[in-house]
Write a protein that holds these residues in place. Structure first.
Motif, PDB file in Angstrom:
ATOM      1  N   GLU A  78     -35.195  13.869  10.037  1.00  0.00           N
ATOM      2  CA  GLU A  78     -36.250  13.263  10.844  1.00  0.00           C
ATOM      3  C   GLU A  78     -36.472  11.836  10.363  1.00  0.00           C
ATOM      4  OE1 GLU A  78     -39.326  16.704  12.239  1.00  0.00           O
ATOM      5  OE2 GLU A  78     -39.495  16.021  10.156  1.00  0.00           O
ATOM      6  N   VAL A  79     -36.788  10.944  11.281  1.00  0.00           N
ATOM      7  CA  VAL A  79     -37.089   9.560  10.923  1.00  0.00           C
ATOM      8  C   VAL A  79     -38.508   9.237  11.382  1.00  0.00           C
ATOM      9  CG1 VAL A  79     -34.706   8.762  10.942  1.00  0.00           C
ATOM     10  CG2 VAL A  79     -36.017   8.723  13.065  1.00  0.00           C
ATOM     11  N   LEU A  80     -39.126   8.303  10.676  1.00  0.00           N
ATOM     12  CA  LEU A  80     -40.505   7.919  10.973  1.00  0.00           C
ATOM     13  C   LEU A  80     -40.519   6.610  11.755  1.00  0.00           C
ATOM     14  CD1 LEU A  80     -43.519   8.633  10.479  1.00  0.00           C
ATOM     15  CD2 LEU A  80     -43.411   7.137   8.467  1.00  0.00           C
ATOM     16  N   VAL A  81     -41.120   6.635  12.916  1.00  0.00           N
ATOM     17  CA  VAL A  81     -41.256   5.426  13.729  1.00  0.00           C
ATOM     18  C   VAL A  81     -42.733   5.088  13.862  1.00  0.00           C
ATOM     19  CG1 VAL A  81     -39.128   5.811  15.009  1.00  0.00           C
ATOM     20  CG2 VAL A  81     -41.273   6.703  15.904  1.00  0.00           C
ATOM     21  N   ILE A  82     -43.008   3.818  14.112  1.00  0.00           N
ATOM     22  CA  ILE A  82     -44.384   3.348  14.264  1.00  0.00           C
ATOM     23  C   ILE A  82     -44.518   2.580  15.568  1.00  0.00           C
ATOM     24  CG2 ILE A  82     -44.805   3.227  11.779  1.00  0.00           C
ATOM     25  CD1 ILE A  82     -44.334   0.164  12.022  1.00  0.00           C
ATOM     26  N   SER A  83     -45.730   2.478  16.042  1.00  0.00           N
ATOM     27  CA  SER A  83     -45.969   1.694  17.249  1.00  0.00           C
ATOM     28  C   SER A  83     -46.042   0.217  16.896  1.00  0.00           C
ATOM     29  CB  SER A  83     -47.270   2.135  17.918  1.00  0.00           C
ATOM     30  OG  SER A  83     -48.371   1.909  17.058  1.00  0.00           O
ATOM     31  N   SER A  84     -45.710  -0.603  17.858  1.00  0.00           N
ATOM     32  CA  SER A  84     -45.886  -2.042  17.683  1.00  0.00           C
ATOM     33  C   SER A  84     -47.378  -2.351  17.649  1.00  0.00           C
ATOM     34  CB  SER A  84     -45.217  -2.804  18.826  1.00  0.00           C
ATOM     35  OG  SER A  84     -45.820  -2.457  20.068  1.00  0.00           O
ATOM     36  N   GLN A  85     -47.729  -3.567  17.252  1.00  0.00           N
ATOM     37  CA  GLN A  85     -49.153  -3.926  17.142  1.00  0.00           C
ATOM     38  C   GLN A  85     -49.875  -3.799  18.478  1.00  0.00           C
ATOM     39  OE1 GLN A  85     -49.462  -7.773  15.267  1.00  0.00           O
ATOM     40  NE2 GLN A  85     -49.385  -6.890  13.226  1.00  0.00           N
ATOM     41  N   LYS A  86     -49.180  -4.072  19.569  1.00  0.00           N
ATOM     42  CA  LYS A  86     -49.796  -3.945  20.884  1.00  0.00           C
ATOM     43  C   LYS A  86     -49.632  -2.541  21.450  1.00  0.00           C
ATOM     44  CE  LYS A  86     -49.453  -8.813  22.209  1.00  0.00           C
ATOM     45  NZ  LYS A  86     -48.980  -9.779  23.222  1.00  0.00           N
ATOM     46  N   GLY A  87     -48.881  -1.695  20.722  1.00  0.00           N
ATOM     47  CA  GLY A  87     -48.768  -0.302  21.116  1.00  0.00           C
ATOM     48  C   GLY A  87     -47.827  -0.010  22.261  1.00  0.00           C
ATOM     49  N   HIS A  88     -46.984  -0.977  22.648  1.00  0.00           N
ATOM     50  CA  HIS A  88     -46.119  -0.786  23.804  1.00  0.00           C
ATOM     51  C   HIS A  88     -44.720  -0.298  23.445  1.00  0.00           C
ATOM     52  CE1 HIS A  88     -49.301  -2.542  26.026  1.00  0.00           C
ATOM     53  NE2 HIS A  88     -49.079  -3.796  25.661  1.00  0.00           N
ATOM     54  N   ALA A  89     -44.400  -0.248  22.183  1.00  0.00           N
ATOM     55  CA  ALA A  89     -43.049   0.145  21.775  1.00  0.00           C
ATOM     56  C   ALA A  89     -43.113   0.903  20.465  1.00  0.00           C
ATOM     57  CB  ALA A  89     -42.157  -1.093  21.630  1.00  0.00           C
ATOM     58  N   MET A  90     -42.085   1.726  20.225  1.00  0.00           N
ATOM     59  CA  MET A  90     -41.954   2.453  18.972  1.00  0.00           C
ATOM     60  C   MET A  90     -40.747   1.894  18.228  1.00  0.00           C
ATOM     61  SD  MET A  90     -44.522   4.519  19.048  1.00  0.00           S
ATOM     62  CE  MET A  90     -44.240   5.764  17.776  1.00  0.00           C
TER      63      MET A  90
END
Length: 205
Positions: A78-90
């Motif tokens: 499993e890999v950990l992804v985060i949202s962009s600061q504006k929340g439009h992309a992972m």
């Protein structure tokens, strides 16, 4: 003066997380993890590294095994992804490499600040060039594999980012950046090679 000293103490503790130094336990109150987790060590870009017109960026692909007892397989990672600061992309955590830290320290720091995890930097996956849509600047990016050993409940950018553990297949689908997908593929190749080397070194019974 009190605020200045507090920030210096926190910065020392955060730096210690990304080095081989151990923090003396008698100097750490029980609340120190929350303090470290909620304070970002660095702000601004006055120490930012550049290679000519390219801003130097470092980051990690944080990963873990679903079952540590099983051998390598794509389905077991499993890999950990985060949202962009504006929340439009992972995407995977990344940020500026500053001139008073090593590449590995910067990659670990950015992963801690943006994703709230720490772990072991295992290898550099490669180098990529891309243009930022937000700032219209060229970047030279380096990505590392980071095997997560600790996930914090509080971290500096908790209020502006979401994080999610997901399968490799789903991460490929949600990440919009081709260069990050390439880094993910290289992580899988690396893990497969490590597993193969372990098998080759195992003595025959």
């Amino acid at each position: 003066m009190g605020l200045f000293l507090s920030r210096n103490i926190v910065n020392f503790l955060i730096s210690s997380l990304f080095s081989s130094k151990k923090i003396p336990t008698n100097l750490v109150p029980s609340q120190i993890e929350n303090m470290v987790s909620m304070v970002s060590a660095r702000t601004g870009r006055h120490r930012q590294r550049f290679n000519k017109e390219y801003r130097l960026v470092v980051g990690c692909i944080p990963y873990r095994y679903k079952d540590a007892q099983k051998s390598f397989s794509v389905d077991n990672i499993e890999v950990l992804v985060i949202s962009s600061q504006k929340g439009h992309a992972m995407l995977f955590p990344k940020g500026g490499w500053e001139n008073d830290e090593s590449m590995e320290t910067a990659a670990s720091r950015e992963t801690f600040e943006e994703a709230g995890v720490t772990g072991n930097i295992e290898s550099r996956l490669g180098k990529w060039y891309y243009k930022s849509k937000r700032h219209a600047k060229m970047h030279e990016a380096y990505m590392f594999a980071l095997r997560v050993t600790k996930q914090l409940e509080n971290w500096p950018e908790k209020d502006i980012r979401k994080r999610e553990w997901m399968s490799v297949e789903k991460a490929r689908e949600v990440c919009p950046h081709m260069w990050m997908k390439e880094a993910l593929d290289l992580l899988l190749i690396r893990q497969s090679e490590v597993e193969q080397n372990l098998d080759d070194e195992t003595p025959c019974s």
